[in-house]
Design an enzyme around this catalytic site. Sequence first.
Site, short mmCIF file in Angstrom:
data_model
loop_
_atom_site.label_atom_id
_atom_site.label_comp_id
_atom_site.label_asym_id
_atom_site.label_seq_id
_atom_site.Cartn_x
_atom_site.Cartn_y
_atom_site.Cartn_z
CB SER A 129 5.17 -7.79 -8.14
OG SER A 129 5.66 -7.64 -6.83
CD GLN A 134 9.43 -7.31 -6.77
OE1 GLN A 134 9.35 -8.23 -5.99
NE2 GLN A 134 8.34 -6.67 -7.24
CG HIS A 167 3.12 -11.91 -4.91
ND1 HIS A 167 4.18 -11.32 -5.54
CD2 HIS A 167 2.51 -10.93 -4.19
CE1 HIS A 167 4.22 -10.03 -5.22
NE2 HIS A 167 3.22 -9.77 -4.41
CG ASP A 182 -4.45 3.28 1.39
OD1 ASP A 182 -5.45 3.33 2.14
OD2 ASP A 182 -3.40 2.70 1.73
CG HIS A 200 -1.66 -1.26 1.43
ND1 HIS A 200 -1.85 -1.83 2.66
CD2 HIS A 200 -2.26 -2.10 0.54
CE1 HIS A 200 -2.53 -2.97 2.52
NE2 HIS A 200 -2.78 -3.14 1.25
CD1 TRP A 225 -1.92 -2.67 -10.13
CD2 TRP A 225 -2.11 -4.65 -11.14
NE1 TRP A 225 -2.28 -2.44 -11.44
CE2 TRP A 225 -2.41 -3.65 -12.09
CE3 TRP A 225 -2.18 -5.99 -11.54
CZ2 TRP A 225 -2.74 -3.93 -13.41
CZ3 TRP A 225 -2.51 -6.27 -12.85
CH2 TRP A 225 -2.79 -5.26 -13.77
CB ALA A 265 -4.85 -9.67 -1.82
CD GLU A 266 -5.32 -7.15 -5.54
OE1 GLU A 266 -4.66 -6.17 -5.90
OE2 GLU A 266 -5.32 -7.57 -4.35
#
Length: 468
Positions: free
Chosen positions: A372, A352, A367, A117, A20, A370, A390-391
């Site tokens: 990533s 990353q 995974h 958010d 987030h 979003w 999550a989504e």
Amino acid sequence: MEGAKAKPHAVILSSPGLGHLIPVLELGRHLVTAHDSKVTIFVVSSGTSAAESQVIESSMSLKLCEVIVLPPPNISDLVDADAAVFTRIAVLMREIRPAFSSAMSSLRFPPTVLIVDFFGNESLEIADEFKIPKFVYVPSHAWFLALTIYLPILHEAVNGEYVDEKEGLFIPGCRPVQPEEVVDPMLSRSDQQYLEYLSMAIKISKSDGILVNTWEELEPATLAALRDDKLWGRISKAPIYPVGPITKQTRPIDSNKKLFEWLDKQPSESVLFVSFGSGGVLSKEQMRELAWGLELSQQRFIWVVRTPAVKSGDGSFFTVGNGNNDIPSYLPEGFLDRTNNVGLVISDWAPQVEILSHSAVGGFFSHCGWNSTLESIINEVPLIAWPLYAEQKMSATLLVEDLRIALRSKTLPSKGIVEREEIKMLVKRIMVDEEGHAIRARVKELKLSAKKAWNENGSSKALAQVLC
């Protein structure tokens, strides 16, 4: 100069967790650099994640935005010790509201717009006290947003559990959501996280607009549907602003010298990066199968490893970056020695964005968070989709079936153990086979569309409309 127009002052509220926090900080950076705005970001700290603290400190040092940390309230009497992460964050953000309201009243410059958010919707009404517009920032894709907005209708239309439905859940003008793809809060209607999610769905539709981290060419049909008054007008009147791709920028790396020296020696697009985000952990059994699959594939890899959980899920969400792992104890005996020449295993956390941007990286075992996903697209890296929570199951479907830039296993990782032979074949398909080359070409096309989105008629224009 007399008569000069004052800069807009955007106040943004972020919930805890890297997933987030990072998109909120990057949204603030865009508002400052591309739109000459003043931005104050209030961050609700988890108080337990070293990586989160590092990101906050780094943002403060850049001095683009004013970053103010709100200490987390004590919610131990309000949630059970084993409550889902979604519930814990929702309650945390509800309890922070008085402190946030007080902090906003103490600002030296009056705010002209409030952006919260996804979890900050409880604070939307504070904007009314200041008589300023209020927006919700959803740092995910438009399909997830569509499901969220439509949830109050599904709540009335569906009897029983969503996961027990025989057909996909209807969403006007959009791809149906299959029962096995529903987001975690919808797995059980009796769980508190479902009620929290339903409350959020109702509240965000009452905002003055919803910012979503996508762009027109990525999800044209879904965005068109969300704007269709005949389909959605009576459900949500909040305008939709596609403001993506908003991703973390690369930073100079002072540490991890060994990692990048190793990467510099590898052939172009030959290394698979394996990481499951700020919350993803695997079971011990799945971790061992993944290790064997990587070894059997004989492909180069960088693997960010965390202590295994009793079951796969989001158990490390609030502790990422604390670096307390004993790696050899839960990998197959001799794995590190046997793969010493082809792979690197890193404990707990790695840079990353900087890894994905390196020319040696040719695949991302992810995974499907979003953040990533967008980082992978921006760096032209195809994916192996491994959704956990999550989504992410929705995201995996979007990546595999609609965008065709990813591969995934036959067994959902959240449903069962994916065995080593299947993992080996997935790795070889994405890294070696012609199929992988074709997927890589499609990712490069998407990157070009992402760059176009930031011209004056795309995402940049959407952000400018929010500031007006």
